[in-house]
Design a protein around this motif. Sequence first.
Motif, PDB file in Angstrom:
ATOM      1  N   CYS A  18      -2.326   1.829  -4.898  1.00 36.06           N
ATOM      2  CA  CYS A  18      -0.811   1.694  -5.182  1.00 36.06           C
ATOM      3  C   CYS A  18      -0.824   2.909  -6.354  1.00 36.06           C
ATOM      4  N   ALA A  19       0.006   4.185  -6.053  1.00 34.83           N
ATOM      5  CA  ALA A  19      -0.314   5.264  -6.905  1.00 34.83           C
ATOM      6  C   ALA A  19       1.209   5.734  -7.063  1.00 34.83           C
TER       7      ALA A  19
ATOM      8  N   THR B  98       0.885  -1.134   0.008  1.00 34.67           N
ATOM      9  CA  THR B  98      -0.117   0.069  -0.099  1.00 34.67           C
ATOM     10  C   THR B  98       0.921   1.180  -0.096  1.00 34.67           C
ATOM     11  N   SER B  99       0.945   1.990  -1.153  1.00 31.77           N
ATOM     12  CA  SER B  99       1.957   3.165  -1.206  1.00 31.77           C
ATOM     13  C   SER B  99       1.216   4.091  -2.136  1.00 31.77           C
ATOM     14  N   GLY B 100       1.480   5.203  -1.566  1.00 33.02           N
ATOM     15  CA  GLY B 100       0.941   6.654  -2.420  1.00 33.02           C
ATOM     16  C   GLY B 100       2.271   7.083  -3.600  1.00 33.02           C
ATOM     17  N   GLY B 101       3.447   6.298  -3.460  1.00 32.54           N
ATOM     18  CA  GLY B 101       4.285   6.603  -4.258  1.00 32.54           C
ATOM     19  C   GLY B 101       5.607   7.336  -3.861  1.00 32.54           C
ATOM     20  N   GLY B 102       6.352   7.964  -4.480  1.00 30.85           N
ATOM     21  CA  GLY B 102       7.620   8.573  -3.814  1.00 30.85           C
ATOM     22  C   GLY B 102       8.701   8.998  -4.927  1.00 30.85           C
ATOM     23  N   TYR B 103      10.052   8.639  -4.681  1.00 27.89           N
ATOM     24  CA  TYR B 103      11.237   8.994  -5.501  1.00 27.89           C
ATOM     25  C   TYR B 103      11.352   8.221  -6.337  1.00 27.89           C
ATOM     26  N   ALA B 104      11.620   8.676  -7.769  1.00 26.81           N
ATOM     27  CA  ALA B 104      11.817   7.549  -8.908  1.00 26.81           C
ATOM     28  C   ALA B 104      13.082   6.801  -8.853  1.00 26.81           C
ATOM     29  N   GLY B 105      14.159   7.323  -8.448  1.00 33.47           N
ATOM     30  CA  GLY B 105      15.286   6.466  -8.203  1.00 33.47           C
ATOM     31  C   GLY B 105      15.153   5.195  -7.603  1.00 33.47           C
ATOM     32  N   PRO B 106      14.786   5.175  -6.281  1.00 34.57           N
ATOM     33  CA  PRO B 106      14.559   4.007  -5.499  1.00 34.57           C
ATOM     34  C   PRO B 106      13.501   3.072  -5.969  1.00 34.57           C
ATOM     35  N   GLY B 107      12.554   3.538  -6.594  1.00 44.94           N
ATOM     36  CA  GLY B 107      11.303   3.119  -7.031  1.00 44.94           C
ATOM     37  C   GLY B 107      11.955   2.277  -8.153  1.00 44.94           C
ATOM     38  N   LEU B 108      12.488   2.786  -9.174  1.00 46.42           N
ATOM     39  CA  LEU B 108      12.873   2.008 -10.319  1.00 46.42           C
ATOM     40  C   LEU B 108      13.824   0.978  -9.994  1.00 46.42           C
TER      41      LEU B 108
END
Length: 208
Positions: free
Chosen positions: A86-87, A57-67
């Motif tokens: 999940c956004a 369950t997450s609203g997202g965040g930083y692109a670098g760690p996410g990718l």
Amino acid sequence: MIQGEKATTLTAPDEARMVVQEQGSVLRIEGSVGANFATDLRAALEANPSLQRIDITSGGGYAGPGLEAARMIRRRNLVVRVQSQCASMCVALWAAGAQRQMEPDAWIGLHDWDARCDLRPSPDREECNYQVQFATDHDSSYDAWLREAGFNHYLLDLQTKTASKDIAVLTAPQLWENGVDFSVVNHEGARMTRAEVQGYLAEKFDRR
């Protein structure tokens, strides 16, 4: 569509909480994709070699760690199940999964990415600028994961056209209608048919 307010200041996302469950086979993640997200996920994967599924369950965040985290998920062939929402960058984690699952009342949220780094105080501003460059360099990976998961041109266009302060909310039936490849499971983990999902959602919203 969830409409947000344009921010005048921005702060760094909080770190998600990661808890291993079910004898090391499931990792439950709640919260944002913060600067340490990929590092924390790597540690959890290394400590639990039998881990098979991520419940998120997450609203997202930083692109670098996410990718980076999405690549780990892809390499480990993990199942990714959305429990509530999940956004934004979280969608990359879901799309990268070997199998994608949702609970019947969960939703996916898409929007255009606009970090607005100048609104952040230092040192968050510098970190934000780095994340923007990282996302730009790796945008093809994110797009490829979505397309591989079945996101059609309508959904990709919807993401681009939805302002960064807003979220285009997509339920399971809407995702199915647009070709996304995933399954819905109930809160006990049993797979649900499309008719069962439609009935569940109709009953839930009729009670409100």
